[in-house]
Design a protein around this motif. Structure first.
Motif, PDB file in Angstrom:
ATOM      1  N   GLU A 202       2.341   1.616  11.606  1.00 35.10           N
ATOM      2  CA  GLU A 202       2.796   0.242  11.621  1.00 35.10           C
ATOM      3  C   GLU A 202       3.686   0.022  10.341  1.00 35.10           C
ATOM      4  O   GLU A 202       3.561   0.822   9.541  1.00 35.10           O
ATOM      5  CB  GLU A 202       1.778  -0.637  11.769  1.00 35.10           C
ATOM      6  CG  GLU A 202       0.835  -0.600  13.004  1.00 35.10           C
ATOM      7  CD  GLU A 202       1.472  -0.599  14.153  1.00 35.10           C
ATOM      8  OE1 GLU A 202       2.516  -1.050  14.401  1.00 35.10           O
ATOM      9  OE2 GLU A 202       0.738  -0.211  15.297  1.00 35.10           O
ATOM     10  N   TYR A 203       4.366  -1.187  10.670  1.00 36.32           N
ATOM     11  CA  TYR A 203       5.138  -1.349   9.356  1.00 36.32           C
ATOM     12  C   TYR A 203       4.416  -1.456   7.965  1.00 36.32           C
ATOM     13  O   TYR A 203       5.177  -0.830   7.178  1.00 36.32           O
ATOM     14  CB  TYR A 203       5.958  -2.746   9.709  1.00 36.32           C
ATOM     15  CG  TYR A 203       6.734  -3.253   8.578  1.00 36.32           C
ATOM     16  CD1 TYR A 203       8.006  -2.695   8.546  1.00 36.32           C
ATOM     17  CD2 TYR A 203       6.317  -4.246   7.675  1.00 36.32           C
ATOM     18  CE1 TYR A 203       8.912  -3.199   7.298  1.00 36.32           C
ATOM     19  CE2 TYR A 203       7.245  -4.574   6.521  1.00 36.32           C
ATOM     20  CZ  TYR A 203       8.278  -4.066   6.617  1.00 36.32           C
ATOM     21  OH  TYR A 203       9.153  -4.642   5.332  1.00 36.32           O
ATOM     22  N   ASP A 204       3.343  -2.008   7.950  1.00 36.46           N
ATOM     23  CA  ASP A 204       2.689  -2.075   6.583  1.00 36.46           C
ATOM     24  C   ASP A 204       2.238  -0.662   5.878  1.00 36.46           C
ATOM     25  O   ASP A 204       2.546  -0.201   4.904  1.00 36.46           O
ATOM     26  CB  ASP A 204       1.409  -2.735   6.564  1.00 36.46           C
ATOM     27  CG  ASP A 204       1.839  -4.273   6.866  1.00 36.46           C
ATOM     28  OD1 ASP A 204       2.923  -4.682   6.477  1.00 36.46           O
ATOM     29  OD2 ASP A 204       1.018  -4.983   7.136  1.00 36.46           O
ATOM     30  N   ASP A 205       1.882   0.458   7.073  1.00 38.13           N
ATOM     31  CA  ASP A 205       1.605   1.722   6.660  1.00 38.13           C
ATOM     32  C   ASP A 205       2.911   2.327   6.118  1.00 38.13           C
ATOM     33  O   ASP A 205       2.902   3.180   4.919  1.00 38.13           O
ATOM     34  CB  ASP A 205       1.109   2.468   7.864  1.00 38.13           C
ATOM     35  CG  ASP A 205       0.053   1.786   8.716  1.00 38.13           C
ATOM     36  OD1 ASP A 205      -0.906   1.348   8.142  1.00 38.13           O
ATOM     37  OD2 ASP A 205      -0.022   1.589  10.039  1.00 38.13           O
TER      38      ASP A 205
ATOM     39  N   CYS B 207       5.499   0.988   4.659  1.00 38.11           N
ATOM     40  CA  CYS B 207       5.732   0.482   3.268  1.00 38.11           C
ATOM     41  C   CYS B 207       4.945   1.011   2.255  1.00 38.11           C
ATOM     42  O   CYS B 207       5.244   1.688   1.037  1.00 38.11           O
ATOM     43  CB  CYS B 207       5.482  -1.016   3.354  1.00 38.11           C
ATOM     44  SG  CYS B 207       6.972  -1.912   4.416  1.00 38.11           S
ATOM     45  N   LYS B 208       3.688   1.302   2.615  1.00 35.29           N
ATOM     46  CA  LYS B 208       2.508   1.755   1.713  1.00 35.29           C
ATOM     47  C   LYS B 208       3.064   3.292   1.319  1.00 35.29           C
ATOM     48  O   LYS B 208       3.137   3.790   0.164  1.00 35.29           O
ATOM     49  CB  LYS B 208       1.342   1.479   2.478  1.00 35.29           C
ATOM     50  CG  LYS B 208       0.207   2.066   1.471  1.00 35.29           C
ATOM     51  CD  LYS B 208      -1.307   1.987   2.353  1.00 35.29           C
ATOM     52  CE  LYS B 208      -2.404   2.500   1.749  1.00 35.29           C
ATOM     53  NZ  LYS B 208      -3.558   2.418   2.279  1.00 35.29           N
TER      54      LYS B 208
ATOM     55  N   GLU C 230       5.846   4.641   1.737  1.00 33.38           N
ATOM     56  CA  GLU C 230       7.312   4.685   0.987  1.00 33.38           C
ATOM     57  C   GLU C 230       7.029   4.283  -0.522  1.00 33.38           C
ATOM     58  O   GLU C 230       7.465   5.172  -1.256  1.00 33.38           O
ATOM     59  CB  GLU C 230       8.031   3.626   1.623  1.00 33.38           C
ATOM     60  CG  GLU C 230       9.621   3.850   1.059  1.00 33.38           C
ATOM     61  CD  GLU C 230      10.641   2.740   1.525  1.00 33.38           C
ATOM     62  OE1 GLU C 230      11.676   3.006   1.908  1.00 33.38           O
ATOM     63  OE2 GLU C 230      10.109   1.463   1.670  1.00 33.38           O
ATOM     64  N   THR C 231       6.135   3.346  -0.901  1.00 31.47           N
ATOM     65  CA  THR C 231       5.737   3.036  -2.267  1.00 31.47           C
ATOM     66  C   THR C 231       5.251   4.458  -2.863  1.00 31.47           C
ATOM     67  O   THR C 231       5.381   4.753  -3.886  1.00 31.47           O
ATOM     68  CB  THR C 231       4.821   1.976  -2.323  1.00 31.47           C
ATOM     69  OG1 THR C 231       5.598   0.693  -1.598  1.00 31.47           O
ATOM     70  CG2 THR C 231       4.362   1.769  -3.601  1.00 31.47           C
TER      71      THR C 231
END
Ligand SMILES: [Zn+2]
Length: 388
Positions: free
Chosen positions: A140-143, A145-146, A148-149
């Protein structure tokens, strides 16, 4: 067997080699040499390009364990080329280094996704512009982003990337990704603490050389997730392009670069309000016009309304003035929407069918209202109704 210089050192840009075999096929010349720094296409990555002597190498392919440099339009430059000829090779290092940045970035990305979610990278493509990764699980989107960081944090740690050929005993005790049955000796690429993966491609020496890893897009794909990422030089170009676009939007709207979204949202809302007000004003105008129209058997009117709801309202106002029907057309020649309303028992459905058939129209309706669209001029449509 060709000695793979790229295998020992990803940074060898120039080298000397000897031709060990050559043949022609479909207008191309295939050259096998005793050693090469050219990486052949494989593992989802395109081959290197460059020069062998004065011959441009457009592609490099591994055929049955032999590496061939493919040269096109070679005739004029190929004099005296034979087995044993010594050639100086030079690869396009800019292209190669970008491939190395993308490929090493992909290993970090896939390694971290595997560690966090247990998903495998089941499809990898490294093209000239895009890098796509397919995982066999949903992110999902939050995954995203995580991850990517985390991948960028790994870049900043500047970890050493090692490629090596483990012995069979060593291999038995190593847990690595991308296990495949291959005939050649297995080569592993290790990023300490992040990933170990079977891979034949050249990589950067340290993660810091990747620079930055950017997720460009992600979507659900075959029950899993397909991501598009860019690393290093490609990410920089992409970010610059997007920043430039944002700057231009800011200039157009006189907004600071950090406030373009809010400004676009405001312009969009303002447009919505203005459209609403414009629609209401148009309708009021039509109401006034309707007052000027005299009662009649049938009324056929043309106006500039482009939405069917307003057109319907206009026709409704007029319908009380027509004994048989009112036909209201909105738009311009060859692109009209129409609404026909009757307040009597006039058969507007059959009128509608006839109209559609004459003017390549679409639409219909029930009871006393029909609506649709057609192609025709005001003159032709008026002439049609004069026969009714
Ligand atoms: Zn790889």
């Amino acid at each position: 067997m060709t000695e793979k210089l790229y295998d020992q050192n990803s940074y060898i840009e120039e080298f000397d080699c000897k031709v060990i075999s050559l043949y022609k096929e479909s207008g191309d010349l295939y050259i096998e040499t005793d050693r090469t720094a050219f990486f052949p296409e494989g593992g989802g990555q395109l081959s290197d390009t460059g020069y062998l002597g004065n011959l441009y190498v457009k592609d490099v392919q591994n055929k049955c364990g032999k590496i061939f440099h493919i040269v096109e339009n070679y005739e004029e430059n190929v004099e005296n080329l034979e087995i044993g000829t010594v050639l100086h090779g030079k690869i396009d290092m800019k292209r190669r280094f970008s491939f190395m940045q993308q490929h090493s970035g992909e290993h970090i990305f896939s390694g971290i996704v595997h560690k966090l979610y247990g998903y495998d990278n089941v499809g990898f493509h490294l093209g000239l512009e895009t890098v796509t990764l397919d995982f066999n699980g949903v992110l999902e989107y939050d995954d995203v982003c995580k991850v990517e960081t985390l991948v960028n944090e790994t870049v900043w740690k500047n970890l050493e990337i090692k490629a090596f050929y483990p012995s069979e005993e060593e291999l038995a005790s190593i847990d690595y990704r991308s296990k495949k049955e291959i005939d050649e000796a297995l080569r592993l690429v290790e990023i300490p603490g992040v990933d170990i993966c079977a891979c034949c491609a050249p990589h950067v020496k340290t993660t810091g050389e990747i620079g930055i890893i950017e997720v460009v897009s992600f979507e659900k794909y075959k029950g899993g997730t397909r991501l598009s990422i860019l690393c290093g030089d490609r990410a920089l170009k992409d970010i610059r392009k997007k920043l430039d676009q944002n700057k231009q939007i800011g200039n157009l709207l006189s907004a600071k670069e950090t406030e373009t979204f809010a400004m676009v949202q405001k312009v969009k809302n303002d447009c919505g309000k203005l459209n609403f007000e414009l629609g209401a004003a148009r309708l009021e105008n039509l109401r006034l016009k309707a007052e000027q129209i005299e009662e009649s058997e049938k009324i056929v009117v043309f106006c500039s309304l482009s939405d069917t709801a307003s057109l319907r309202e206009y026709a409704d106002i007029l319908s009380h003035k027509a004994k048989l029907f009112v036909a209201a057309f909105g738009g311009s020649d060859d692109d009209y929407k129409y609404v026909i309303i009757t307040q009597s028992d006039y058969n507007v459905s059959s009128l509608c069918k006839e109209l559609n058939s004459r003017f390549s129209g679409r639409g219909g309706g029930r009871g006393n209202i029909v609506q649709g669209s057609l192609k025709g001029s005001e003159k032709e449509i008026n002439s049609f109704f004069s026969e009714k």
